[in-house]
Design a protein around this motif. Structure first.
Motif, PDB file in Angstrom:
ATOM      1  N   ALA A  26       0.801  -1.300  -0.127  1.00  0.00           N
ATOM      2  CA  ALA A  26       0.139   0.004  -0.002  1.00  0.00           C
ATOM      3  C   ALA A  26       0.812   1.268   0.052  1.00  0.00           C
ATOM      4  CB  ALA A  26      -0.963  -0.049   1.194  1.00  0.00           C
ATOM      5  N   TYR A  27       0.266   2.111  -0.407  1.00  0.00           N
ATOM      6  CA  TYR A  27       0.795   3.690  -0.222  1.00  0.00           C
ATOM      7  C   TYR A  27      -0.353   4.494   0.528  1.00  0.00           C
ATOM      8  CZ  TYR A  27       2.637   8.175  -0.945  1.00  0.00           C
ATOM      9  OH  TYR A  27       3.193   9.425  -0.790  1.00  0.00           O
ATOM     10  N   PRO A  28       0.170   5.205   1.563  1.00  0.00           N
ATOM     11  CA  PRO A  28      -0.787   5.846   2.504  1.00  0.00           C
ATOM     12  C   PRO A  28      -1.801   6.877   1.711  1.00  0.00           C
ATOM     13  CG  PRO A  28       1.260   6.336   3.239  1.00  0.00           C
ATOM     14  CD  PRO A  28       1.375   5.450   2.070  1.00  0.00           C
ATOM     15  N   GLY A  29      -3.035   6.782   2.107  1.00  0.00           N
ATOM     16  CA  GLY A  29      -4.095   7.904   1.271  1.00  0.00           C
ATOM     17  C   GLY A  29      -5.222   7.813   2.114  1.00  0.00           C
ATOM     18  N   THR A  30      -5.841   8.741   2.748  1.00  0.00           N
ATOM     19  CA  THR A  30      -6.878   8.999   3.563  1.00  0.00           C
ATOM     20  C   THR A  30      -8.200   8.707   2.208  1.00  0.00           C
ATOM     21  OG1 THR A  30      -6.056  10.769   4.518  1.00  0.00           O
ATOM     22  CG2 THR A  30      -8.454  10.393   4.868  1.00  0.00           C
ATOM     23  N   PRO A  31      -9.089   7.883   2.709  1.00  0.00           N
ATOM     24  CA  PRO A  31      -9.424   6.953   3.869  1.00  0.00           C
ATOM     25  C   PRO A  31      -8.979   5.650   3.801  1.00  0.00           C
ATOM     26  CG  PRO A  31     -11.354   7.307   2.606  1.00  0.00           C
ATOM     27  CD  PRO A  31     -10.212   7.603   1.782  1.00  0.00           C
ATOM     28  N   SER A  32      -7.890   5.483   3.278  1.00  0.00           N
ATOM     29  CA  SER A  32      -7.249   3.859   3.460  1.00  0.00           C
ATOM     30  C   SER A  32      -6.480   3.613   4.229  1.00  0.00           C
ATOM     31  CB  SER A  32      -7.030   3.398   1.777  1.00  0.00           C
ATOM     32  OG  SER A  32      -5.884   4.151   1.601  1.00  0.00           O
ATOM     33  N   THR A  33      -5.353   4.669   4.713  1.00  0.00           N
ATOM     34  CA  THR A  33      -4.252   4.154   5.491  1.00  0.00           C
ATOM     35  C   THR A  33      -4.423   3.492   6.654  1.00  0.00           C
ATOM     36  OG1 THR A  33      -3.977   6.618   5.082  1.00  0.00           O
ATOM     37  CG2 THR A  33      -2.401   5.535   6.366  1.00  0.00           C
ATOM     38  N   GLU A  34      -5.581   3.506   7.150  1.00  0.00           N
ATOM     39  CA  GLU A  34      -5.539   2.679   8.645  1.00  0.00           C
ATOM     40  C   GLU A  34      -5.933   1.164   8.412  1.00  0.00           C
ATOM     41  OE1 GLU A  34      -7.540   5.310   7.739  1.00  0.00           O
ATOM     42  OE2 GLU A  34      -7.105   6.733   9.195  1.00  0.00           O
ATOM     43  N   ILE A  35      -5.727   0.798   7.088  1.00  0.00           N
ATOM     44  CA  ILE A  35      -5.820  -0.759   6.778  1.00  0.00           C
ATOM     45  C   ILE A  35      -4.525  -1.194   7.024  1.00  0.00           C
ATOM     46  CG2 ILE A  35      -6.561  -2.363   5.179  1.00  0.00           C
ATOM     47  CD1 ILE A  35      -8.253  -0.678   3.567  1.00  0.00           C
ATOM     48  N   THR A  36      -3.657  -0.611   6.324  1.00  0.00           N
ATOM     49  CA  THR A  36      -2.130  -1.254   6.441  1.00  0.00           C
ATOM     50  C   THR A  36      -1.479  -0.919   7.821  1.00  0.00           C
ATOM     51  OG1 THR A  36      -2.043  -0.567   4.037  1.00  0.00           O
ATOM     52  CG2 THR A  36       0.132  -1.132   5.062  1.00  0.00           C
ATOM     53  N   GLU A  37      -1.711   0.175   8.595  1.00  0.00           N
ATOM     54  CA  GLU A  37      -1.456   0.579   9.617  1.00  0.00           C
ATOM     55  C   GLU A  37      -2.070  -0.677  10.730  1.00  0.00           C
ATOM     56  OE1 GLU A  37      -0.682   5.081   9.940  1.00  0.00           O
ATOM     57  OE2 GLU A  37      -2.769   4.640  10.573  1.00  0.00           O
ATOM     58  N   TYR A  38      -3.094  -1.011  10.596  1.00  0.00           N
ATOM     59  CA  TYR A  38      -3.658  -2.001  11.463  1.00  0.00           C
ATOM     60  C   TYR A  38      -2.697  -3.341  11.308  1.00  0.00           C
ATOM     61  CZ  TYR A  38      -6.732  -5.045  14.077  1.00  0.00           C
ATOM     62  OH  TYR A  38      -7.198  -6.064  15.126  1.00  0.00           O
ATOM     63  N   ILE A  39      -2.442  -3.784  10.193  1.00  0.00           N
ATOM     64  CA  ILE A  39      -1.620  -4.872   9.864  1.00  0.00           C
ATOM     65  C   ILE A  39      -0.268  -4.685  10.402  1.00  0.00           C
ATOM     66  CG2 ILE A  39      -0.799  -6.450   7.964  1.00  0.00           C
ATOM     67  CD1 ILE A  39      -3.496  -5.880   6.415  1.00  0.00           C
ATOM     68  N   GLN A  40       0.235  -3.275  10.266  1.00  0.00           N
ATOM     69  CA  GLN A  40       1.590  -3.277  10.556  1.00  0.00           C
ATOM     70  C   GLN A  40       1.707  -3.490  12.178  1.00  0.00           C
ATOM     71  OE1 GLN A  40       2.214   0.782   8.962  1.00  0.00           O
ATOM     72  NE2 GLN A  40       3.314  -0.062   7.221  1.00  0.00           N
ATOM     73  N   LYS A  41       0.653  -2.960  12.824  1.00  0.00           N
ATOM     74  CA  LYS A  41       0.621  -3.085  14.373  1.00  0.00           C
ATOM     75  C   LYS A  41       0.123  -4.328  14.828  1.00  0.00           C
ATOM     76  CE  LYS A  41      -0.500   1.601  15.125  1.00  0.00           C
ATOM     77  NZ  LYS A  41      -1.770   2.254  14.370  1.00  0.00           N
ATOM     78  N   ASN A  42      -0.394  -5.361  14.149  1.00  0.00           N
ATOM     79  CA  ASN A  42      -1.013  -6.674  14.772  1.00  0.00           C
ATOM     80  C   ASN A  42      -0.426  -7.848  13.978  1.00  0.00           C
ATOM     81  OD1 ASN A  42      -3.140  -5.558  16.680  1.00  0.00           O
ATOM     82  ND2 ASN A  42      -3.502  -4.250  15.080  1.00  0.00           N
ATOM     83  N   SER A  43       0.328  -7.560  12.939  1.00  0.00           N
ATOM     84  CA  SER A  43       0.617  -9.070  12.270  1.00  0.00           C
ATOM     85  C   SER A  43       1.889  -9.664  13.027  1.00  0.00           C
ATOM     86  CB  SER A  43       1.137  -8.612  10.915  1.00  0.00           C
ATOM     87  OG  SER A  43       2.222  -7.706  10.965  1.00  0.00           O
ATOM     88  N   GLY A  44       2.517  -9.037  13.881  1.00  0.00           N
ATOM     89  CA  GLY A  44       3.500  -9.395  14.570  1.00  0.00           C
ATOM     90  C   GLY A  44       3.082 -10.563  15.508  1.00  0.00           C
ATOM     91  N   ARG A  45       1.987 -10.377  16.106  1.00  0.00           N
ATOM     92  CA  ARG A  45       1.456 -11.335  17.179  1.00  0.00           C
ATOM     93  C   ARG A  45       0.749 -12.831  16.264  1.00  0.00           C
ATOM     94  NH1 ARG A  45      -2.786  -7.991  19.197  1.00  0.00           N
ATOM     95  NH2 ARG A  45      -2.040  -6.132  19.239  1.00  0.00           N
ATOM     96  N   ARG A  46       1.147 -12.764  14.882  1.00  0.00           N
ATOM     97  CA  ARG A  46       0.480 -13.767  14.005  1.00  0.00           C
ATOM     98  C   ARG A  46       1.578 -14.927  14.412  1.00  0.00           C
ATOM     99  NH1 ARG A  46      -5.174 -13.441  12.120  1.00  0.00           N
ATOM    100  NH2 ARG A  46      -5.630 -11.477  13.216  1.00  0.00           N
ATOM    101  N   ASP A  47       1.216 -16.411  13.755  1.00  0.00           N
ATOM    102  CA  ASP A  47       2.215 -17.388  13.804  1.00  0.00           C
ATOM    103  C   ASP A  47       3.192 -17.103  12.666  1.00  0.00           C
ATOM    104  OD1 ASP A  47       1.061 -18.163  15.892  1.00  0.00           O
ATOM    105  OD2 ASP A  47      -0.154 -19.716  14.695  1.00  0.00           O
ATOM    106  N   HIS A  48       2.667 -16.525  11.356  1.00  0.00           N
ATOM    107  CA  HIS A  48       3.495 -16.372  10.396  1.00  0.00           C
ATOM    108  C   HIS A  48       3.566 -15.053   9.866  1.00  0.00           C
ATOM    109  CE1 HIS A  48       3.935 -20.964   9.859  1.00  0.00           C
ATOM    110  NE2 HIS A  48       2.462 -20.628  10.211  1.00  0.00           N
TER     111      HIS A  48
END
Ligand code: SF4
Lengths: 536, 196
Positions: A26-48
């Motif tokens: 993704a490239y950031p752009g309102t109103p889509s930015t929070e999709i990628t930000e959420y994944i950046q913040k939460n994917s670390g807790r995933r197994d893979h």
């Protein structure tokens, strides 16, 4: 499982993680930015691991996503509506090649232009590319449909466009999630007959795509996103995307009982629409966006077999802007209740550059130099520095699309305009400015490019940009900017006099020059200080 | 039960923190929440608002319809007036009286007062001063939330529990300070919350 309160954008992110994506691009752009930000913040807790760093622009993002899909893995690619213009080449052609691992492109439109230059409707792109489009109406639907879209993409071997709009992207509601699917194994597809789009292959692939359309329509007929809410009366509602919410709101609040066909999966479910048309005399078409399907249903000559079609095109609903319960109520003839007026003393409160922002000091210096020029045009671009167009600076005179500052300045310089000055941010420069600068160098178009390097993509909330500092300098030198005319300034009050001098020299020089104004965005700096581990 | 709240302020004033507390309290109370907020350009010092809807049955629209807001909760007095068309006839305004002036032509305070008083018994809160008295000027948003609490349809214990949850990571001191601010605001508005 418990409900979590999520923005619509975050519901997509969670849905994609649970659908087993291996990467988001993704490239950031309102109103889509929070999709990628959420994944950046939460994917670390995933197994893979799930790769999630920002891309240079939407085109590079889309192509990388297509590559990941080629390799057999599921991938999400996100952008705002105008970003799809940038990625359009890749997007349209990926419908011709088809995909391997599920590929979902989430595109957030911005009707009413809360934070955008236009309100283009991405469903048009979906139709153009002839791929399935899904358009959920609630946060829960966003989660469920994101998961479904990956299955759909893999079953029809096509990218799926998930369209949402600002309201849903930036509204929170409780969302229930389901168990995570494991990621696809690496399984690269050796299929040059699909992926080498030379004419002989492209023609065959295009015919395949045309042949798929019937099946896609059949899938729409069965989709839970397209469903009838039965009712009675001569008027029927065709409610697309979140227009459904406003229609339901009015129906509930006013005790009305018209039938509603909710549409959220394209191509249109022809049979269901036909059924609604058969039982009603008048159809109100409510679309959140352009009257794309209203126009189609009306037909070129406005013939509708004795049925009356109402919507945005005849003024029953406003032609532009997002819908709401009030505009839908009005369209349904509900008498408006008296409400208080906004008092006459009200004044606008436009956004402004933060107090202490380096762009302020840059514009102060630039304005001083420009005031002494006969022609005082400054071409600019998209970012916080666009706010320099407003008082008190009124410093920039164009802002059209990502990267257009440099190329428009070049064209104006070619036409004879002196000086030709462009102001662009670091992130916008790497998004789409570099190629324009190369054009100017190759063409010896005299212009001065000011790169406002604040070390971040500030307007969308401070995401990492693709290049800053010494990397930006290296890029400019590599493109062919002369070392003597690649200057650096620090936009601080205390440097005002010397900044004016540097800008004056370069603006007066009859060749390509670049002035990099280096100072970190104070908002991003403050955020980093509060949370040192966050580098996104 | 359905409560529609417009939260108003200026980008950067932190109305989304107030929204987060209310959202959490509503969710903990088993209610359904929809909360539309503003991101992007206007967050840079422009007018910002959030539509917050709480109900015990399905909510369809993320946006509040005109004339149906039970409460306008504003952290800036002029901003409270910007959304008047949304206020229901019996609806209430709870606003801070602390001005935030970052544009030309800001109206005189007496005109703002006059307009506010044209609405149904507005609750005016000198939030900054009360926050200072409660221990920290930075808790003025919690003073405002406290002042609005009697109009939210939510139990104060739930709101306080949410404040605790949201600020817990910052330590007991910060939690206590914010709860104190919340109670100060509530003490001010409670007498004005009785039946109309
Ligand atoms: S967010 Fe950063 S770049 Fe944008 S106006 Fe504020 S200080 Fe300037």
């Amino acid at each position: 499982m418990n409900k979590q309160l999520l923005l619509g954008a975050e519901a997509i992110a969670l849905g994609a993680l649970d659908a087993g994506i291996s990467g988001v691009y993704a490239y950031p752009g309102t109103p889509s930015t929070e999709i990628t930000e959420y994944i950046q913040k939460n994917s670390g807790r995933r197994d893979h691991p799930v790769r999630s760093a920002w891309s240079a622009n939407e085109k590079t993002a889309y192509e990388a996503a297509l590559g990941m899909s080629y390799a057999g893995k599921r991938t999400l690619v996100c952008m705002k509506h105008v970003g799809l213009n940038v990625a359009a080449d890749a997007f349209i052609n990926s419908a011709i090649t088809g995909v391997n691992g599920g590929l979902v492109v989430a595109v957030a439109d911005d009707p009413s232009m809360h934070s955008s230059q236009n309100e283009q409707d991405s469903r048009v792109y979906g139709k153009f590319a002839m791929v399935p489009v899904v358009e959920p109406a609630s946060q829960q639907e966003l989660y469920d449909v994101t998961r479904y879209a990956f299955d759909l993409s893999e079953s029809v071997e096509l990218p799926v466009l998930l369209r949402l709009t600002t309201r849903l992207a930036h509204s929170r509601a409780g969302v229930k999630s389901t168990a995570t699917r494991i990621q696809n194994p690496l399984n690269a597809l050796y299929a040059p007959e699909r992926f080498v789009l030379m004419p002989h292959n492209a023609r065959r692939q295009y015919n395949n795509l045309l042949g798929m359309q019937e099946r896609l329509e059949e899938l729409s007929e069965q989709s839970s996103l397209n469903r009838l809410i039965p009712g009675s009366g001569k008027m029927g509602l065709l409610a697309f995307g979140i227009a459904f919410n406003y229609v339901m709101e009015v129906r509930q609040a006013c005790g009305l009982n018209f039938p509603i066909l909710k549409i959220g999966h394209y191509p249109l479910p022809r049979k269901q629409i036909e059924a609604l048309f058969n039982t009603c005399e008048t159809i109100l078409v409510a679309e959140e966006g352009y009257p794309v399907y209203e126009e189609l249903l009306r037909g070129y000559f406005g013939l509708q077999n004795g049925k009356q079609i109402k919507g945005r095109l005849d003024g029953t609903l406003p032609r532009a802007g997002e819908l709401n319960a009030d505009s839908v109520a009005h369209a349904l003839g509900v008498t408006k209740k008296e409400v208080l007026a906004v008092p006459s003393i009200m004044v606008n409160r436009p956004p402004e550059l933060c107090k202490g922002c380096g762009h302020r000091d840059l514009y102060e210096a630039l304005n001083t130099v420009m005031r002494s020029c006969k022609e005082q045009h400054v071409f600019s671009d998209i970012g916080c520095y666009t706010l320099g167009a407003l008082a008190p600076y009124n410093a920039i005179h164009t802002c059209v699309d990502m990267g257009a500052s440099i190329t428009m300045a070049k064209g104006a310089a070619d036409a004879g305009l002196r000086p030709a000055v462009a102001v662009i941010g670091d992130s916008t420069f790497t998004h789409s400015g570099m190629t324009g600068l190369l054009d100017a160098i190759n063409d010896h178009s005299p212009l001065t490019v000011i790169i406002a390097d604040n070390d971040t993509t500030a307007m969308t909330g401070g995401q990492n940009s693709s290049a800053n500092g010494s990397k930006l300098q290296a890029i400019c030198l590599g493109l062919g900017v002369e070392e003597a005319h690649l200057r650096t300034i620090i936009p601080l009050k205390s440097h005002l006099a010397e900044n004016i001098e540097v800008l004056r020299q370069e603006i007066n020089w009859d060749g390509v020059s670049v002035v990099i104004a280096v100072r970190e965005c104070i908002e991003t700096a403050a955020r980093k200080k509060r949370n040192p581990s966050a580098n996104v | 039960m359905q409560i529609n709240i417009i939260l108003a302020g200026v980008g950067g004033q932190g109305i989304l923190t107030i929204a987060a507390v209310i959202d959490l309290a509503a969710l903990q109370s088993g209610l359904i929440v929809r909360q539309a907020e503003v991101h992007g350009m206007s967050q840079r010092g422009g007018a910002v608002q959030s539509h917050l809807r709480i109900a015990d049955q399905e909510i369809y629209s993320d946006l509040i319809a005109e004339g149906t807001a039970n409460l306008i909760l504003s952290v800036e007095p002029l901003e409270a007036l910007r959304y008047l068309p949304f206020l229901a006839s019996e609806g209430r305004i709870v606003t801070s009286t602390d001005l935030f002036i970052n544009m030309e032509g800001y109206p005189a305070m007496e005109h703002i007062h006059a307009e506010l008083h044209r609405t149904n018994r507005p609750v005016l809160v000198n939030a900054a001063e009360l926050a200072r008295k409660a221990g920290n000027p930075r808790t003025s948003n919690m003073v405002m939330l406290g002042a609005a609490a009697p109009f939210t349809g939510l139990a104060s214990q739930e709101l306080e529990a949410s404040i605790e949850k949201l600020f817990r990571a910052k330590g007991d001191e910060i939690v206590a300070m914010n709860i104190r601010a919340f109670r100060t605001g509530k003490a001010l508005s409670q007498p004005q919350a009785s039946n109309t």
